[in-house]
Scaffold this motif. Structure first.
Motif, mmCIF file in Angstrom:
data_model
loop_
_atom_site.group_PDB
_atom_site.id
_atom_site.type_symbol
_atom_site.label_atom_id
_atom_site.label_comp_id
_atom_site.label_asym_id
_atom_site.label_seq_id
_atom_site.Cartn_x
_atom_site.Cartn_y
_atom_site.Cartn_z
ATOM 1 N N HIS A 1 1.839 -5.397 -2.989
ATOM 2 C CA HIS A 1 1.982 -5.653 -1.531
ATOM 3 C C HIS A 1 2.364 -4.461 -0.655
ATOM 4 O O HIS A 1 1.718 -4.423 0.440
ATOM 5 C CB HIS A 1 3.303 -6.294 -1.450
ATOM 6 C CG HIS A 1 3.885 -6.948 0.126
ATOM 7 N ND1 HIS A 1 4.673 -6.338 0.779
ATOM 8 C CD2 HIS A 1 3.234 -8.243 0.704
ATOM 9 C CE1 HIS A 1 4.717 -6.704 1.856
ATOM 10 N NE2 HIS A 1 3.995 -7.806 1.855
ATOM 11 N N GLU A 2 2.942 -3.473 -1.329
ATOM 12 C CA GLU A 2 3.066 -2.100 -0.399
ATOM 13 C C GLU A 2 1.872 -1.253 -0.657
ATOM 14 O O GLU A 2 1.679 -0.736 0.348
ATOM 15 C CB GLU A 2 4.086 -1.434 -1.162
ATOM 16 C CG GLU A 2 4.463 -0.073 -0.409
ATOM 17 C CD GLU A 2 5.355 -0.373 1.008
ATOM 18 O OE1 GLU A 2 5.320 0.368 1.602
ATOM 19 O OE2 GLU A 2 5.834 -1.569 0.981
ATOM 20 N N LEU A 3 0.897 -1.514 -1.444
ATOM 21 C CA LEU A 3 -0.385 -0.932 -1.516
ATOM 22 C C LEU A 3 -1.095 -1.434 -0.378
ATOM 23 O O LEU A 3 -2.108 -0.687 -0.006
ATOM 24 C CB LEU A 3 -1.003 -1.136 -3.008
ATOM 25 C CG LEU A 3 -0.757 -0.043 -3.817
ATOM 26 C CD1 LEU A 3 -1.266 -0.448 -5.371
ATOM 27 C CD2 LEU A 3 -1.210 1.136 -3.625
ATOM 28 N N GLY A 4 -0.826 -2.721 -0.035
ATOM 29 C CA GLY A 4 -1.663 -3.302 1.218
ATOM 30 C C GLY A 4 -1.531 -2.396 2.422
ATOM 31 O O GLY A 4 -2.226 -2.264 3.395
ATOM 32 N N GLU A 5 -0.167 -1.788 2.532
ATOM 33 C CA GLU A 5 0.360 -1.145 3.599
ATOM 34 C C GLU A 5 -0.352 0.437 3.463
ATOM 35 O O GLU A 5 -0.470 1.142 4.294
ATOM 36 C CB GLU A 5 1.700 -1.154 3.828
ATOM 37 C CG GLU A 5 2.004 -2.550 3.982
ATOM 38 C CD GLU A 5 1.669 -3.169 5.375
ATOM 39 O OE1 GLU A 5 1.359 -2.281 6.371
ATOM 40 O OE2 GLU A 5 1.313 -4.253 5.602
ATOM 41 N N GLN A 6 -0.207 1.091 2.146
ATOM 42 C CA GLN A 6 -0.496 2.468 1.766
ATOM 43 C C GLN A 6 -1.250 2.615 0.537
ATOM 44 O O GLN A 6 -1.063 2.699 -0.377
ATOM 45 C CB GLN A 6 1.072 3.326 1.494
ATOM 46 C CG GLN A 6 1.992 2.962 2.526
ATOM 47 C CD GLN A 6 3.181 3.855 1.946
ATOM 48 O OE1 GLN A 6 3.273 5.096 1.843
ATOM 49 N NE2 GLN A 6 4.134 3.145 1.855
ATOM 50 N N ALA A 7 -2.537 2.300 0.885
ATOM 51 C CA ALA A 7 -3.690 2.139 -0.049
ATOM 52 C C ALA A 7 -3.808 3.259 -1.128
ATOM 53 O O ALA A 7 -4.334 3.087 -2.082
ATOM 54 C CB ALA A 7 -5.068 1.657 0.443
ATOM 55 N N LEU B 1 2.419 4.912 -5.948
ATOM 56 C CA LEU B 1 2.153 3.383 -6.060
ATOM 57 C C LEU B 1 0.936 3.054 -6.890
ATOM 58 O O LEU B 1 0.680 2.067 -7.864
ATOM 59 C CB LEU B 1 1.985 2.767 -4.737
ATOM 60 C CG LEU B 1 3.138 2.575 -3.822
ATOM 61 C CD1 LEU B 1 2.919 2.255 -2.297
ATOM 62 C CD2 LEU B 1 4.328 1.784 -4.436
ATOM 63 N N LEU B 2 -0.096 4.058 -6.744
ATOM 64 C CA LEU B 2 -1.384 3.753 -7.697
ATOM 65 C C LEU B 2 -0.990 3.874 -9.097
ATOM 66 O O LEU B 2 -1.387 3.223 -10.004
ATOM 67 C CB LEU B 2 -2.345 4.721 -7.287
ATOM 68 C CG LEU B 2 -3.129 4.395 -5.784
ATOM 69 C CD1 LEU B 2 -3.945 5.733 -5.431
ATOM 70 C CD2 LEU B 2 -3.910 3.191 -6.159
ATOM 71 N N TYR B 3 -0.172 5.153 -9.361
ATOM 72 C CA TYR B 3 0.108 5.329 -10.716
ATOM 73 C C TYR B 3 0.808 4.153 -11.310
ATOM 74 O O TYR B 3 0.730 3.633 -12.395
ATOM 75 C CB TYR B 3 0.850 6.464 -10.799
ATOM 76 C CG TYR B 3 0.936 7.103 -12.321
ATOM 77 C CD1 TYR B 3 0.238 7.627 -13.084
ATOM 78 C CD2 TYR B 3 2.516 6.994 -12.702
ATOM 79 C CE1 TYR B 3 0.450 8.018 -14.580
ATOM 80 C CE2 TYR B 3 2.603 7.267 -14.098
ATOM 81 C CZ TYR B 3 1.685 7.994 -14.895
ATOM 82 O OH TYR B 3 2.062 8.300 -16.003
ATOM 83 N N GLU B 4 1.989 3.879 -10.734
ATOM 84 C CA GLU B 4 3.114 3.010 -11.339
ATOM 85 C C GLU B 4 2.380 1.386 -11.287
ATOM 86 O O GLU B 4 2.508 0.600 -12.402
ATOM 87 C CB GLU B 4 4.191 2.701 -10.400
ATOM 88 C CG GLU B 4 4.974 4.289 -10.537
ATOM 89 C CD GLU B 4 5.449 4.476 -11.851
ATOM 90 O OE1 GLU B 4 5.758 3.460 -12.641
ATOM 91 O OE2 GLU B 4 5.760 5.684 -11.950
ATOM 92 N N SER B 5 1.500 1.030 -10.348
ATOM 93 C CA SER B 5 0.916 -0.149 -10.417
ATOM 94 C C SER B 5 0.002 -0.181 -11.621
ATOM 95 O O SER B 5 -0.237 -1.189 -12.072
ATOM 96 C CB SER B 5 0.326 -0.577 -8.937
ATOM 97 O OG SER B 5 -0.777 0.120 -8.609
#
Length: 591
Positions: free
Chosen positions: A435-441, A446-450
């Motif tokens: 959901h946060e990646l939708g704001e900060q792609a 976020l990329l690493y942890e997801s």
């Protein structure tokens, strides 16, 4: 600058409107009437009330007319200032200052020119002021100040020397403050030359040599700096400031020499508290903890209520795992009067948490304010709440913290996802990050942890896509190469590519124990057991992690060293009794 009528303007108007004293002395009717007519003008611009510089100026042939012009021009300039016409006001005041040569007008003209950032005009007016009032300290200070501000250092030394010499009682302190005047000057060598010239004028003052030493250090002339610092100490052997500067200069090349220098000074000056403190900190910096602890304990006896002593004693006790001493000193520390107590509250929270006193730890963590310990305090508090079965409350706390400080939002979201993962809600954790990646792609963390969460859920395409995007965004991210390479190696797939990825990671971070573990594991998958063992042993020596132990034991087992394998797994299980990796490998290989 305040957009109101200035003090100078008020003074000028009061001068122009002052009542002449001689008017009441006239008694004859005709004479009195004539005088009264004359005094209508006198009330406006009495010569006796004019500043002496104006009355004496050769151009002041008609003082009534001149003072009227002054009032008009001052009013004009001040109105221009109020309307934001700064250049017009500056020019008007500059013209008036040159015509009148009045010190007050000159000072105001300099102020307005400085506000307009017309520094050449400021210098011209300041030089005129010094000509008009050669004995004025204020005029000299203004001229020197603007010359320093504009980096016009040539010829400045004689003026500074005169100013310094004129105030003998303040001379030592002014010499110590000399370098601060030139802190913004880009030409450090020119500053050194200037301060050296000044220092030569006061060769018997240790402060002069200190000033030259600081300037030399700033200019990169370290040998000169050390020589000047030692001359300062020779003039005043018990001077702590000089001893600290010498140690600081020595530390650039040899921390051991710096420590020896401070130790020598402290031995000769046992009451030199600042030197002792710096010595103790230097010992900590060189990991000479036992010596540092002894020195801090001595300081603690002499200064039991000094935060600069109590806090290091507590931290050293923590490093030596002496929780009792650390906790006692930290509790004493928060009872003392000093501004920011976040660090001791944080460490008290850690001690309480490690001692299984969850509620007490929460109370301490709540006292941690903004700063470097705020984020870990919030994350630890949430972890305690989750362990107490209060997952919703833990998540609410992290969300509230993120709302208070948006700059920490990503780290707090990752912490929240970690709580969900630990609660076996990995899908919810991944959804939170996505959901946060939708704001900060393109947010790297976020990329690493997801990606790691996607790999845990078996969504390999998502994991691979995000790690490759991270590599594209950060081609020097060792962790991204390692995570992708290890995911392949752990599944025993695309081993050549996995090895290439991990080798790249190892080139970027050659001593990272987890990357060494990955390299050992991919080598094991490729059948290079001895090479794998070497990498895994290096990794385990640096970090006795449970997963590394599981890998190391498996390689040892496959090499026929079963006793060593069992011993490695058992030791790991004692350190990490909840480790799934070790438990699983024991089930597979135990008889």
């Amino acid at each position: 600058m305040k957009p109101i009528i200035s003090t100078l303007l008020c003074a000028t108007l009061s001068l122009a409107l002052a009542m002449p004293a001689q008017a009441a002395d006239e008694t004859a009717d005709g004479k009195q009437n004539k005088t009264m007519k004359q005094n209508k003008a006198s009330k406006r611009t009495p010569q006796s009330a004019l500043p002496q510089t104006l009355a004496a100026h050769p151009e002041a042939t008609d003082n009534k007319e001149l003072t009227g012009q002054i009032v008009y021009q001052v009013l004009l300039a001040e109105v221009a200032l109020q309307r934001g016409q700064i250049e017009f006001a500056s020019q008007a005041y500059a013209d008036l200052a040159v015509r009148t040569r009045d010190p007050k007008v000159l000072e105001r003209a300099i102020e307005v020119a400085g506000y307009a950032r017309r520094f050449e005009r400021v210098i011209k007016l300041a030089r005129l002021w010094v000509q008009v009032e050669p004995d004025s300290k204020r005029a000299q200070q203004v001229l020197v100040g603007v010359l320093v501000l504009t980096n016009q250092l040539n010829g400045l030394a004689p003026r500074l020397i005169d100013m310094l010499a004129a105030d003998q009682p303040a001379l030592p302190g002014n010499l110590l403050a000399l370098n601060r005047m030139f802190a913004r000057s880009p030409d450090r060598k020119a500053v050194l030359q200037l301060i050296s010239t000044i220092g030569e004028r006061f060769p018997k003052l240790p402060e002069a040599h200190y000033a030259v030493a600081v300037a030399a250090s700033s200019a990169g002339a370290n040998d000169r700096a050390l020589s000047e610092a030692r001359q300062a100490l020779a003039l005043r052997p018990d001077w702590q400031i000089g001893a600290l500067l010498e140690a600081q200069l020595l530390a650039h090349n040899s921390p051991a020499e710096a420590i020896a220098s401070l130790q020598n000074f402290v031995d000769k000056n046992p009451d030199a508290r600042e030197a002792q403190l710096h010595l103790a900190r230097a010992l900590v910096g060189e990991k000479r903890y036992a010596e540092a602890k002894r020195l801090f304990e001595q300081l603690l006896q002499a200064y039991p209520d000094n935060p600069d002593v109590v806090f290091p004693v507590a931290i050293l006790a923590l490093q030596e795992n002496d929780r009792t001493l650390a906790e006692a000193q930290l509790k004493h520390l928060i009872s003392l009067d000093f501004p920011d107590k976040s660090a001791p509250y944080y460490y008290l929270g850690q001690i309480a948490e490690e001692s299984k006193r969850g509620d007490e730890a929460l109370a301490y963590y709540q006292q941690v304010g903004p700063g470097e310990h705020y984020l870990p305090a919030q994350i630890r508090s949430a972890a305690i709440l989750a362990q107490q079965g209060k997952l919703d409350e833990a998540r609410s706390q992290l969300s509230a913290a993120a709302a208070r400080d948006p700059q920490m939002r990503v780290q707090l979201l990752i912490a929240e996802a970690a709580l969900l993962r630990q609660a076996e809600q990995s899908a919810a954790a991944l959804a939170l990050l996505e959901h946060e990646l939708g704001e900060q792609a393109d947010q790297p963390e976020l990329l690493y942890e997801s990606a790691l969460l996607a790999e845990r859920l078996g969504r390999l395409e998502v994991m691979e896509k995000r790690l490759r995007k991270l590599i594209e965004l950060q081609p020097k991210s060792a962790q991204a190469y390692n995570a992708l390479g290890y995911s392949y190696a752990d599944r025993n797939m695309r081993l050549a590519e996995a090895r290439q990825l991990i080798e790249t990671a190892l080139q970027l971070a050659p001593n990272d124990p987890f990357i060494l573990d990955s390299m050992g594991w991919v080598l094991f998958r490729q059948g290079e057991l001895e090479n794998a063992l070497m990498h895994l042993q290096r990794a385990y020596a640096q970090r006795p992690d449970a997963e590394i132990a599981a890998h190391l034991g498996e390689v040892l087992w496959m090499l026929g060293r079963t006793d060593e394998a069992q011993r490695t797994w058992n030791e790991a299980l004692q350190r990490h009794p909840e480790s799934e990796e070790v438990q699983q490998v024991l089930k597979r290989f135990s008889p």
